[in-house]
Design a protein around this motif. Sequence first.
Motif, PDB file in Angstrom:
ATOM      1  N   GLN A  46      -7.583   5.016  47.009  1.00  0.00           N
ATOM      2  CA  GLN A  46      -6.400   4.223  46.634  1.00  0.00           C
ATOM      3  C   GLN A  46      -6.333   4.029  45.125  1.00  0.00           C
ATOM      4  O   GLN A  46      -5.258   4.141  44.518  1.00  0.00           O
ATOM      5  N   LYS A  47      -7.480   3.738  44.537  1.00  0.00           N
ATOM      6  CA  LYS A  47      -7.534   3.563  43.091  1.00  0.00           C
ATOM      7  C   LYS A  47      -7.196   4.874  42.374  1.00  0.00           C
ATOM      8  O   LYS A  47      -6.439   4.887  41.381  1.00  0.00           O
ATOM      9  N   LEU A  48      -7.735   5.966  42.885  1.00  0.00           N
ATOM     10  CA  LEU A  48      -7.486   7.263  42.257  1.00  0.00           C
ATOM     11  C   LEU A  48      -6.045   7.715  42.461  1.00  0.00           C
ATOM     12  O   LEU A  48      -5.457   8.353  41.582  1.00  0.00           O
ATOM     13  N   ALA A  49      -5.447   7.377  43.606  1.00  0.00           N
ATOM     14  CA  ALA A  49      -4.039   7.727  43.849  1.00  0.00           C
ATOM     15  C   ALA A  49      -3.130   7.029  42.845  1.00  0.00           C
ATOM     16  O   ALA A  49      -2.157   7.620  42.337  1.00  0.00           O
ATOM     17  N   ALA A  50      -3.427   5.761  42.540  1.00  0.00           N
ATOM     18  CA  ALA A  50      -2.638   5.028  41.547  1.00  0.00           C
ATOM     19  C   ALA A  50      -2.776   5.677  40.165  1.00  0.00           C
ATOM     20  O   ALA A  50      -1.800   5.785  39.412  1.00  0.00           O
ATOM     21  N   TYR A  51      -3.989   6.141  39.848  1.00  0.00           N
ATOM     22  CA  TYR A  51      -4.197   6.799  38.559  1.00  0.00           C
ATOM     23  C   TYR A  51      -3.393   8.095  38.489  1.00  0.00           C
ATOM     24  O   TYR A  51      -2.732   8.382  37.477  1.00  0.00           O
ATOM     25  N   TYR A  52      -3.443   8.880  39.566  1.00  0.00           N
ATOM     26  CA  TYR A  52      -2.694  10.142  39.582  1.00  0.00           C
ATOM     27  C   TYR A  52      -1.194   9.885  39.479  1.00  0.00           C
ATOM     28  O   TYR A  52      -0.462  10.653  38.846  1.00  0.00           O
ATOM     29  N   ILE A 105       0.462  17.615  36.200  1.00  0.00           N
ATOM     30  CA  ILE A 105       1.217  18.805  36.606  1.00  0.00           C
ATOM     31  C   ILE A 105       1.678  19.609  35.399  1.00  0.00           C
ATOM     32  O   ILE A 105       1.688  20.829  35.400  1.00  0.00           O
ATOM     33  N   GLY A 106       2.019  18.909  34.330  1.00  0.00           N
ATOM     34  CA  GLY A 106       2.589  19.610  33.182  1.00  0.00           C
ATOM     35  C   GLY A 106       1.577  20.341  32.348  1.00  0.00           C
ATOM     36  O   GLY A 106       1.912  21.275  31.631  1.00  0.00           O
ATOM     37  N   ASN A 107       0.315  19.948  32.415  1.00  0.00           N
ATOM     38  CA  ASN A 107      -0.701  20.581  31.571  1.00  0.00           C
ATOM     39  C   ASN A 107      -1.820  21.108  32.460  1.00  0.00           C
ATOM     40  O   ASN A 107      -2.893  20.551  32.561  1.00  0.00           O
ATOM     41  N   LEU A 108      -1.548  22.210  33.167  1.00  0.00           N
ATOM     42  CA  LEU A 108      -2.500  22.770  34.127  1.00  0.00           C
ATOM     43  C   LEU A 108      -3.727  23.339  33.449  1.00  0.00           C
ATOM     44  O   LEU A 108      -4.803  23.413  34.036  1.00  0.00           O
ATOM     45  N   ALA A 109      -3.566  23.750  32.214  1.00  0.00           N
ATOM     46  CA  ALA A 109      -4.699  24.386  31.541  1.00  0.00           C
ATOM     47  C   ALA A 109      -5.782  23.383  31.215  1.00  0.00           C
ATOM     48  O   ALA A 109      -6.960  23.712  31.163  1.00  0.00           O
ATOM     49  N   ASN A 110      -5.367  22.133  30.933  1.00  0.00           N
ATOM     50  CA  ASN A 110      -6.333  21.101  30.569  1.00  0.00           C
ATOM     51  C   ASN A 110      -6.543  20.165  31.740  1.00  0.00           C
ATOM     52  O   ASN A 110      -5.597  19.564  32.251  1.00  0.00           O
ATOM     53  N   ASP A 111      -7.761  20.024  32.164  1.00  0.00           N
ATOM     54  CA  ASP A 111      -8.079  19.157  33.294  1.00  0.00           C
ATOM     55  C   ASP A 111      -7.946  17.705  32.876  1.00  0.00           C
ATOM     56  O   ASP A 111      -8.013  17.352  31.708  1.00  0.00           O
ATOM     57  N   THR A 112      -7.752  16.849  33.878  1.00  0.00           N
ATOM     58  CA  THR A 112      -7.672  15.426  33.606  1.00  0.00           C
ATOM     59  C   THR A 112      -9.041  14.882  33.288  1.00  0.00           C
ATOM     60  O   THR A 112     -10.046  15.557  33.398  1.00  0.00           O
ATOM     61  N   ASN A 113      -9.053  13.615  32.899  1.00  0.00           N
ATOM     62  CA  ASN A 113     -10.307  12.969  32.528  1.00  0.00           C
ATOM     63  C   ASN A 113     -11.269  12.973  33.706  1.00  0.00           C
ATOM     64  O   ASN A 113     -11.000  12.339  34.732  1.00  0.00           O
ATOM     65  N   PRO A 114     -12.409  13.669  33.631  1.00  0.00           N
ATOM     66  CA  PRO A 114     -13.307  13.778  34.777  1.00  0.00           C
ATOM     67  C   PRO A 114     -13.825  12.428  35.245  1.00  0.00           C
ATOM     68  O   PRO A 114     -13.972  12.191  36.436  1.00  0.00           O
ATOM     69  N   HIS A 118      -5.175  19.550  46.184  1.00  0.00           N
ATOM     70  CA  HIS A 118      -4.187  19.008  47.121  1.00  0.00           C
ATOM     71  C   HIS A 118      -3.386  17.871  46.500  1.00  0.00           C
ATOM     72  O   HIS A 118      -2.235  17.632  46.910  1.00  0.00           O
ATOM     73  N   VAL A 119      -3.935  17.167  45.521  1.00  0.00           N
ATOM     74  CA  VAL A 119      -3.147  16.171  44.796  1.00  0.00           C
ATOM     75  C   VAL A 119      -2.057  16.856  43.993  1.00  0.00           C
ATOM     76  O   VAL A 119      -0.901  16.395  43.947  1.00  0.00           O
ATOM     77  N   ARG A 120      -2.381  17.945  43.331  1.00  0.00           N
ATOM     78  CA  ARG A 120      -1.370  18.690  42.568  1.00  0.00           C
ATOM     79  C   ARG A 120      -0.245  19.155  43.493  1.00  0.00           C
ATOM     80  O   ARG A 120       0.943  19.053  43.157  1.00  0.00           O
TER      81      ARG A 120
END
Length: 537
Positions: free
Chosen positions: A302-308, A316-325, A382-384
Amino acid sequence: MAYDYSDLIELTRRWAEQAVLAGWINAETAQTLCDFDARTPEALFNPNGSRPLIVAFMGGTGVGKSSLLNRLAGKAIAKAGIERPTSREVTLFHHQGIAIQHLPENLPIEKIRIAQHDDETKKNIVWIDMPDFDSTEQSNKVLVFEWLPHIDVLIYVVSPERYRDEKAWRLLMSEGNRHAWLFVLNQWDRGQQAQYEDFKQQLGKAGFVEPIIFKTVCGESSYPDEFADLQSTILSLSNKHVVAELEQRGIQVRKDELREKLQNTLQKLGSSAAFKKAGEFWEAQWRITSGQLHQGFVWPMQKLAAYYADHAADLIGNLANDTNPSATALWDNWAQARFGDALDEFVVNVDALGLPIAPLKNQLAAVRVKAPKIVHAQSELHVREALAHPGNALQRAFLKFVRVCEIILPLAAIAWVGDEIFVGYYQSNETHDHYLGVDFAIHSSLLILISWLIPWYILKKLKPSLEKSALRGLTKGLDNAIHTIDGEVMSVVENIANQHAAQLKEIVQISEECCTGDSYKPEKASSDNPLTRMLIN
């Protein structure tokens, strides 16, 4: 294909080396399996050509072994005890035409006494007087056990007072099937028939069906004995056929010992059927662990869904760069601990099945490291997908229709208003009536506004929640990740099971080869062939 004993040894060594490296057996088991005794009677001579029969007198202190050898030789060649009846050295007595090329290793030369003769009737025999193996001197025992593997025929000498010696019987039971045996009840002038019968009964318990026992006396005596029969029996054995038969039996005995070692090692490896239970154990364990993981991931997801949802554009816009691990890490230390506990419990269950666990632990170590990466990759994938296509298919189709209406309805309203304005203007010119008034202007403006506002409002209110979409993607990703991890572990179990079956197959093949070829087939005991009565089958 029939293998020689040396080939079987090499096959066993190769198998043991790779089994230790793979973790199927430990170094101690491998050392026990590969502990081969290369000492044989033929090892004392050059490999080419025939060799003599090796006959040794063996017995406890004071039974008269050396005296018997002196009587056979017709002169004093072995030191018979006078002050103290104990033999401390090995006496070799053989024909002068025989050359012993290779004495046993690690034996001091001063402990070996050599005497020669020129009697052609005894040319094919090497007589050995062994030290007293029951002596308190440890060096005597070392000499006996160094020489024993090189003996064809052991003449076990006892006396009426010492035929039930405990140390002698332990040696007899351990060395029984390795040699041919003749028994001498020496000092018979002081013995009784009951002692002879009791001695014969004891030999029967040791495995001799009809043991050959000679009753003799020490030195020259008028007391009747069977010394001549002993001498003639030994001479009858000193031919190429008997030596070859004893060599063949010795090889078969060593093959049987190797086969027994292989069978013992085979038991330590466990059965193939046990690995089927191992798979069942993991499935049961993983059902419990996956349930715990699903429960424990409710709040983090739930916490991670809110962050996403808040960072959907960046994701989605910057597929080349991963999000903050660190911000998107679903698999935390708690999850890794639960997964580690499951693997450890599984290994314990496999160990309880009697299966080697080292190969399993080695391959599961890679899955331990791989699990966080699997969860992260599947959840983010699957989030993407969920954020790229929020809502369900029906909802997306309806919203697509409303978006079309958001464009078409205002245009249609504008077109209708324009048509009304043109027609009204034309009619007013024809009839000289008043042109469109204020009411029409207000109503037409409201119509255009409402035709745009209604689709816009619907789109705003029915727009899928990014947070719910992200949560749905995380749930699906977690399910797929758990299924993938389960598949990884089951793949390891299947791989280990196949490797285990291959190990069993190889060791069984070597074990079966120990029984093939020109194996020794003993004859039934009979008086015509004394050798059959001298062997334990």
